[in-house]
Design an enzyme around this catalytic site. Structure first.
Site, PDB file in Angstrom:
ATOM      1  N   ASP A  72       0.809  -1.217   0.000  1.00 31.40           N
ATOM      2  CA  ASP A  72       0.000   0.000   0.000  1.00 31.40           C
ATOM      3  C   ASP A  72       0.846   1.273   0.000  1.00 31.40           C
ATOM      4  OD1 ASP A  72      -2.020   1.815   0.195  1.00 31.40           O
ATOM      5  OD2 ASP A  72      -2.413   1.478   2.315  1.00 31.40           O
ATOM      6  N   ASP A 288      -1.748   5.053  -5.744  1.00 30.22           N
ATOM      7  CA  ASP A 288      -2.032   4.241  -4.564  1.00 30.22           C
ATOM      8  C   ASP A 288      -2.138   2.763  -4.918  1.00 30.22           C
ATOM      9  OD1 ASP A 288      -2.915   3.163  -2.204  1.00 30.22           O
ATOM     10  OD2 ASP A 288      -4.915   4.037  -2.302  1.00 30.22           O
TER      11      ASP A 288
END
Ligand code: NAG
Length: 427
Positions: A72, A288
């Site tokens: 992440d 992201d």
């Protein structure tokens, strides 16, 4: 549907002075130069659909034990489901991390780095350092920082065992299947000081550069350091402070409120469709890897849906409402097996970054915004960000980063991309 972007207003893991370093890391400082030549490469598993995430396996502890993390770049803190004991854990006790009196004390600088610009709340400096993190998909994790050894392999096969601080999460709340069923935690790769990469950089082990290459066939690789970046062909754009166009945000920051986030934000950029201007510009884009799909604000989303809808008129693809895989799906004359069978009916989206006098363009071809559902329909992997609370920012998720090496260079404050064969691990 992962959207693992940490919420900046709730938890705050931001810039702290250069002098702050994690305890237990300083031994490395003396032995290695600050501009370390080392690079670490980690194979990835996972895919955009049906899994919805890419994961990496890391070995922690002595003897080392494998833990699989969701990768992440939208949050900073690395945490693992932890047998402390645990409430709300999604994996069996045997797969959880077992702390053994290795919590980080509240007085440790790494605890201040976690909580900055607030102060850690602790009655006693010896208390454990607590954390709480919330994500845009409404999941959250509460726990305490612990420090343990990570077994990290270098490109040349040799290895390091630095001691790094990470979260031991003993109270998880996730609405959907988060963290993804086969993972035991989140590898937070944002810019904050608490991130594993920042800790490795403070220890002199690598450059403050990371990147990933997500294969459309599944898998790929993640890397820390700059040795695997090709010397030519990479397009770059500047990483910006998220509040660059918001006077309010600057004011809040001046007043000491935590508003800045550590997201990798780029822009302003304009959007092209089939190589032509759409009139959509001024877009801020967050890269992201914790987000499966790409999100645009309502206006941009609506425009893209209209453009694609107009193009499909008279083509053999019809709207299909029964398929709930994603918000918009189309049915062909016969069920599709792969996005490649339908890609000729769709056009490429282009994100055009203006960097002073030069431009750089990120191409998003149809195979980087479409998926084929289990029933053989083709679905739009671009979603309405306003529906998930992203009003100002847009998110470039895994789907649009497939087949591309994406580089987050925190030293030069720039983001790069180059098309690459993500199935081959760099040597
Ligand atoms: C996007 O979501 C917002 C918030 O739910 C909604 O008001 C808006 O109509 C949606 N836009 C489109 C194009 O569907």
């Amino acid at each position: 549907m992962n959207l693992r972007l940490s919420l900046p207003l709730i938890l705050v893991l931001i810039i702290v002075p250069q002098s702050i370093q994690g305890s237990g890391l300083k031994t490395f400082l003396n032995t290695l130069s600050p501009k370390s030549p080392y690079s670490f490469v980690f194979p990835l598993s996972g895919n955009v659909f049906p899994l919805g995430y890419y994961s990496v396996s890391l070995q922690i502890g002595n003897p080392p034990k494998d833990f699989t993390f969701d990768v992440d770049t939208g949050s900073d803190l690395t945490w693992v489901q932890c047998d402390a004991p645990c409430s709300g854990c999604t994996v069996r006790t045997e797969l959880q991390y077992k702390p053994k009196s290795n919590t980080v004390p509240c007085s440790d600088p790494i605890c201040s780095a976690l909580h900055w610009p607030k102060k850690p709340e602790c009655q006693n400096p010896k208390d454990q350092c607590d954390y709480e993190i919330e994500y845009a998909d409404q999941g959250s994790s509460i726990g305490a920082l612990v420090v343990d050894q990570f077994s990290l392999k270098l490109l040349d096969g040799s290895s390091f065992v630095p001691r790094l601080a990470f979260g031991c999460g003993y109270d998880q709340h996730f609405l959907s299947a988060h963290p993804p069923p086969a993972t035991v935690g989140v590898l937070g790769l944002g810019k904050g000081k608490i991130s594993i990469l920042t800790q490795l950089v403070s220890a002199g082990l690598t450059r403050n550069v990371l990147g990933h290459c997500l294969s459309s066939k599944g898998g790929g690789f993640l890397f820390f350091g700059d040795n695997v970046i090709p010397s030519t062909g990479v397009s770059w754009t500047t990483l910006v402070s998220p509040g660059f166009d918001s006077r309010w945000e600057r004011l809040f920051t001046m007043l000491g409120f935590p508003t800045k986030s550590n997201h990798y934000t780029t822009g302003p950029a304009e959007l092209l469709y089939n190589g032509k201007p759409t009139g959509l510009s001024g877009l801020k884009l967050i890269f992201d890897s914790g987000s499966t799909y790409t999100y645009f604000n309502s206006k941009t989303y609506q425009a893209i849906v209209n453009l694609i809808g107009n193009d499909l008129k008279g083509k053999p693809l019809k709207d299909v409402k029964e398929d709930k895989t994603l918000a918009i799906c189309w049915k062909g004359a016969t069920p599709l097996k792969s996005v490649l069978e339908a890609k000729n009916l769709f056009k490429t989206l282009t994100i055009n970054f203006k960097n002073g006098r030069t431009n750089s363009q990120l191409q998003i071809p149809p195979e980087s915004y479409l998926i084929v559902s289990k029933t053989g329909n083709v679905c739009l992997g671009i979603l309405n960000g306003s529906e998930v609370g992203l009003h100002d920012s847009n998110v470039i998720g895994d789907i649009s980063m497939q087949g591309t090496m994406v580089i987050y260079d925190n030293e030069k404050q720039q983001l790069g991309w180059v098309s690459a064969d993500c199935d081959k691990l760099p040597k």
